[in-house]
Design a protein around this motif. Structure first.
Motif, PDB file in Angstrom:
ATOM      1  N   THR A 143       0.850  -1.182   0.000  1.00 25.03           N
ATOM      2  CA  THR A 143       0.000   0.000   0.000  1.00 25.03           C
ATOM      3  C   THR A 143       0.892   1.239   0.000  1.00 25.03           C
ATOM      4  O   THR A 143       1.975   1.242   0.609  1.00 25.03           O
ATOM      5  CB  THR A 143      -0.957   0.062   1.206  1.00 25.03           C
ATOM      6  OG1 THR A 143      -0.211   0.141   2.417  1.00 25.03           O
ATOM      7  CG2 THR A 143      -1.868  -1.153   1.239  1.00 25.03           C
ATOM      8  N   LEU A 202      -2.597  -3.660   7.502  1.00 21.76           N
ATOM      9  CA  LEU A 202      -1.891  -4.795   6.898  1.00 21.76           C
ATOM     10  C   LEU A 202      -1.737  -5.955   7.869  1.00 21.76           C
ATOM     11  O   LEU A 202      -1.668  -7.120   7.455  1.00 21.76           O
ATOM     12  CB  LEU A 202      -0.531  -4.348   6.366  1.00 21.76           C
ATOM     13  CG  LEU A 202      -0.582  -3.444   5.133  1.00 21.76           C
ATOM     14  CD1 LEU A 202       0.814  -3.252   4.549  1.00 21.76           C
ATOM     15  CD2 LEU A 202      -1.506  -4.018   4.057  1.00 21.76           C
ATOM     16  N   ARG A 217      -4.849  -7.734   7.343  1.00 22.49           N
ATOM     17  CA  ARG A 217      -4.790  -8.483   6.084  1.00 22.49           C
ATOM     18  C   ARG A 217      -4.050  -9.812   6.275  1.00 22.49           C
ATOM     19  O   ARG A 217      -4.489 -10.857   5.785  1.00 22.49           O
ATOM     20  CB  ARG A 217      -4.098  -7.654   5.006  1.00 22.49           C
ATOM     21  CG  ARG A 217      -4.127  -8.314   3.630  1.00 22.49           C
ATOM     22  CD  ARG A 217      -3.433  -7.479   2.562  1.00 22.49           C
ATOM     23  NE  ARG A 217      -3.659  -8.046   1.238  1.00 22.49           N
ATOM     24  CZ  ARG A 217      -4.689  -7.770   0.455  1.00 22.49           C
ATOM     25  NH1 ARG A 217      -5.590  -6.891   0.866  1.00 22.49           N
ATOM     26  NH2 ARG A 217      -4.823  -8.339  -0.718  1.00 22.49           N
ATOM     27  N   ASN A 227      -6.339 -12.157   8.313  1.00 24.64           N
ATOM     28  CA  ASN A 227      -7.430 -12.675   7.485  1.00 24.64           C
ATOM     29  C   ASN A 227      -6.920 -13.718   6.502  1.00 24.64           C
ATOM     30  O   ASN A 227      -7.588 -14.734   6.254  1.00 24.64           O
ATOM     31  CB  ASN A 227      -8.110 -11.526   6.731  1.00 24.64           C
ATOM     32  CG  ASN A 227      -9.035 -10.708   7.617  1.00 24.64           C
ATOM     33  OD1 ASN A 227      -9.636 -11.239   8.544  1.00 24.64           O
ATOM     34  ND2 ASN A 227      -9.140  -9.420   7.343  1.00 24.64           N
ATOM     35  N   HIS A 228      -5.745 -13.482   5.933  1.00 24.48           N
ATOM     36  CA  HIS A 228      -5.165 -14.460   5.006  1.00 24.48           C
ATOM     37  C   HIS A 228      -4.863 -15.764   5.730  1.00 24.48           C
ATOM     38  O   HIS A 228      -5.133 -16.860   5.215  1.00 24.48           O
ATOM     39  CB  HIS A 228      -3.899 -13.886   4.368  1.00 24.48           C
ATOM     40  CG  HIS A 228      -3.319 -14.749   3.294  1.00 24.48           C
ATOM     41  ND1 HIS A 228      -2.449 -15.792   3.559  1.00 24.48           N
ATOM     42  CD2 HIS A 228      -3.490 -14.740   1.939  1.00 24.48           C
ATOM     43  CE1 HIS A 228      -2.104 -16.376   2.421  1.00 24.48           C
ATOM     44  NE2 HIS A 228      -2.731 -15.762   1.421  1.00 24.48           N
ATOM     45  N   THR A 274     -12.423 -13.726   3.975  1.00 19.31           N
ATOM     46  CA  THR A 274     -12.553 -12.372   3.435  1.00 19.31           C
ATOM     47  C   THR A 274     -13.769 -11.743   4.105  1.00 19.31           C
ATOM     48  O   THR A 274     -14.899 -11.878   3.624  1.00 19.31           O
ATOM     49  CB  THR A 274     -12.738 -12.394   1.906  1.00 19.31           C
ATOM     50  OG1 THR A 274     -11.639 -13.078   1.300  1.00 19.31           O
ATOM     51  CG2 THR A 274     -12.819 -10.969   1.346  1.00 19.31           C
ATOM     52  N   ALA A 301      -7.885  -3.195   1.648  1.00 20.33           N
ATOM     53  CA  ALA A 301      -6.487  -3.349   2.053  1.00 20.33           C
ATOM     54  C   ALA A 301      -6.359  -4.266   3.266  1.00 20.33           C
ATOM     55  O   ALA A 301      -5.365  -4.983   3.414  1.00 20.33           O
ATOM     56  CB  ALA A 301      -5.869  -1.988   2.354  1.00 20.33           C
ATOM     57  N   ALA A 302      -7.377  -4.265   4.121  1.00 18.49           N
ATOM     58  CA  ALA A 302      -7.379  -5.137   5.300  1.00 18.49           C
ATOM     59  C   ALA A 302      -7.745  -6.579   4.956  1.00 18.49           C
ATOM     60  O   ALA A 302      -7.781  -7.430   5.843  1.00 18.49           O
ATOM     61  CB  ALA A 302      -8.340  -4.594   6.347  1.00 18.49           C
ATOM     62  N   GLY A 303      -8.029  -6.820   3.686  1.00 15.75           N
ATOM     63  CA  GLY A 303      -8.371  -8.181   3.277  1.00 15.75           C
ATOM     64  C   GLY A 303      -9.844  -8.488   3.322  1.00 15.75           C
ATOM     65  O   GLY A 303     -10.232  -9.656   3.297  1.00 15.75           O
TER      66      GLY A 303
END
Length: 505
Positions: A203, A248, A251, A254-255, A260, A294-296
């Motif tokens: 980002t 991030l 993100r 979450n990944h 999502t 951006a946070a997923g």
């Protein structure tokens, strides 16, 4: 359990402490932060060699790494505006990321790199010394140059630019422009690193920006580079800065969870999504989408499919007309908002889904009228996440990240929600305006000495008095307050759950 390494933007609580507090109660996240003594201090940059050693030592045992390019290259956000490194020296420091990627290809590497701000006022508190005299002129030069580049400038504005450039000392303009050029080259290089696969996600937030100016012009060039390499799905650029590390981090989590999260947004007024907040470059509704993405996560139209409800107490006027917590706009500026209806909807929504409240109506603190209403209607305790500090992007990004990081467990989220209510409302919007006057009356200064400790005790007393009787998501007490940058603008606040009373045992 995934291990996530975070190299923060600087040592302030919003960048160093908040991420740790958000995941403190999470059982599926292990966060690794550098020792705070490596983070530098405001205008004193963090030591690159020691940070590089720390990264080299800890990278191998992580699943994800979230890296602030400004910390890595310049030693922090304020040093990014002050440094005298050459472009070559800065780009050489970025080689460390390529080296770490080659040695540990299994680590998912997320990074953020700011487009440097150019405030519209004269102050050297966080800028070079010459900004105390030439800040507003430098800002105006950026706006006029940008207008000329876009073929929007009038003859009068072209003449104004010529006069301003002659009035600013050549050494000042040269220093300012040279540093911007170097920092811009670093941002372009991060795009190249993403193209080469060194960075999995990037980002490039615009720090304290405007519709026109230095940052807006640089963003256009960066956007063109992103498009030319078809990297729009892996590189985002939007208004923000101090929330970027938390975003991030969310993100990465979450990944790791393979999800999502979906977010439904409910605004305080019909025109709210189109308002462009102060210090930002686009409509609020669009910037919120970027923050969620951006946070997923993703935004959704349907309330039924939403994992979270983002309730937005939004400004009704943007840019310079937007109010500030210490000097709010007149009541007429909020004429569009029907706060009783928003409160009723918040109550109904909170009974169904976790509600994240972004309190964005004014900058640098909570909206006092709105928070008073929530307290009167016993709604504070229904909030799953809350933020109302600094810019709209800072606050919104913070509470979005908190909601996602804590999952749907209200007990995990409650303590940090209380932390934000106490700091953003009680301190930033109420006590902060009194502490400077108190210091002046008592002849005390914010200098890190015993005098500052007395001021911290005063703030603690005032906040405890105001907090008495609040119906919060958890029963808490203030354990410590300090002034990390030796000024009243921000505090470092620690709270803890209250011990149960003997009568209740």
């Amino acid at each position: 359990m995934p291990r996530i390494l975070l190299l923060p933007l600087d040592e302030r609580p919003c960048n160093f402490l908040y991420p740790a507090l958000m995941v403190e109660k999470c059982t599926d996240v292990q966060l690794l932060l550098p020792p705070k003594e490596l983070m530098g201090s405001k205008k004193r940059p963090a030591p690159f060699l020691l940070l590089a050693q720390w990264l080299g030592k800890n990278f191998s045992c992580c699943d994800y790494a979230v890296i602030s390019i400004d910390m890595l290259v310049y030693g922090g956000i304020v040093p990014s505006r002050l440094h005298h490194q050459t472009t070559r020296e800065c780009l050489d420091r970025l080689h460390l990321l390529a080296d770490l990627r080659a040695r540990y290809p299994q680590v998912k590497l997320f990074a953020f790199s700011l487009i440097m701000r150019a405030p519209c006022y004269n102050s050297a508190d966080e800028e070079p010394d010459y900004y105390a005299e030439h800040g507003s002129s430098l800002f105006r030069v950026g706006v006029l140059r940008d207008k000329i580049q876009r073929n929007l400038a009038t003859a009068e504005e072209k003449s104004e630019l010529s006069g301003l450039e002659q009035s600013i000392p050549r050494s000042v303009l040269s220093d300012f422009c040279s540093r911007r050029s170097t920092n811009h080259a670093v941002n372009l290089q991060t795009i190249f690193l993403a193209e080469q696969g060194v960075l999995d996600f990037l980002t490039i937030p615009l720090d304290d920006c405007a519709l026109l100016g230095w940052a807006a012009a640089e963003r256009q060039q960066l956007a063109a580079a992103i498009r030319s390499h078809a990297l729009g799905s892996r590189i985002y650029s939007y208004s923000g800065a101090d929330e970027a590390g938390c975003i991030l981090l969310a993100r990465a989590v979450n990944h790791s969870r393979g999800i999502t999260p979906s977010v439904h947004i409910c605004y305080s007024s019909a025109g709210a999504p189109m308002v462009i907040p102060r210090f930002e470059d686009r409509p609020l509704g669009e910037n919120l989408k970027w923050l969620v993405a951006a946070a997923g996560g993703r935004t959704c139209f349907s309330l039924q499919e939403a994992d979270y409800i983002l309730v937005v107490n939004a400004p009704t006027e943007g840019q310079s007309a937007m109010g500030d917590a210490k000097s709010p706009a007149p009541h007429s500026a909020f004429g569009e908002r029907c706060l009783p209806d928003l409160a009723a909807n918040l109550r109904a929504l909170a009974a169904k889904k976790p509600v994240i409240l972004a309190d964005l109506a004014v900058t640098n603190g909570a909206d006092r009228e709105w928070m008073d209403l929530l307290q009167q209607q016993n709604l504070l305790k229904t909030l799953y996440a809350y933020a109302g500090w600094n810019t709209a992007a800072n606050a919104a990004g913070c509470c979005i990240a908190q909601g996602m990081l804590c999952g749907k467990d209200s007990t995990q989220s409650a303590l940090f929600t209380c932390h934000r209510i106490l700091e953003d409302w009680l301190y930033m919007s109420l006590v902060r305006r009194d502490v400077a006057a108190y210091a002046q009356r008592k002849g005390l200064s914010f200098d890190g000495s015993w005098q500052e400790q007395l001021l911290a005790k005063y703030v603690t007393r005032q906040m405890c008095r105001l907090a008495k009787g609040l119906s919060l998501p958890a029963q808490v007490e203030i354990s410590q307050i300090s002034f990390p940058w030796h000024r009243p603008f921000e505090i470092e606040l620690f709270i803890q759950l209250s011990a149960p009373s003997k009568a209740g045992m």
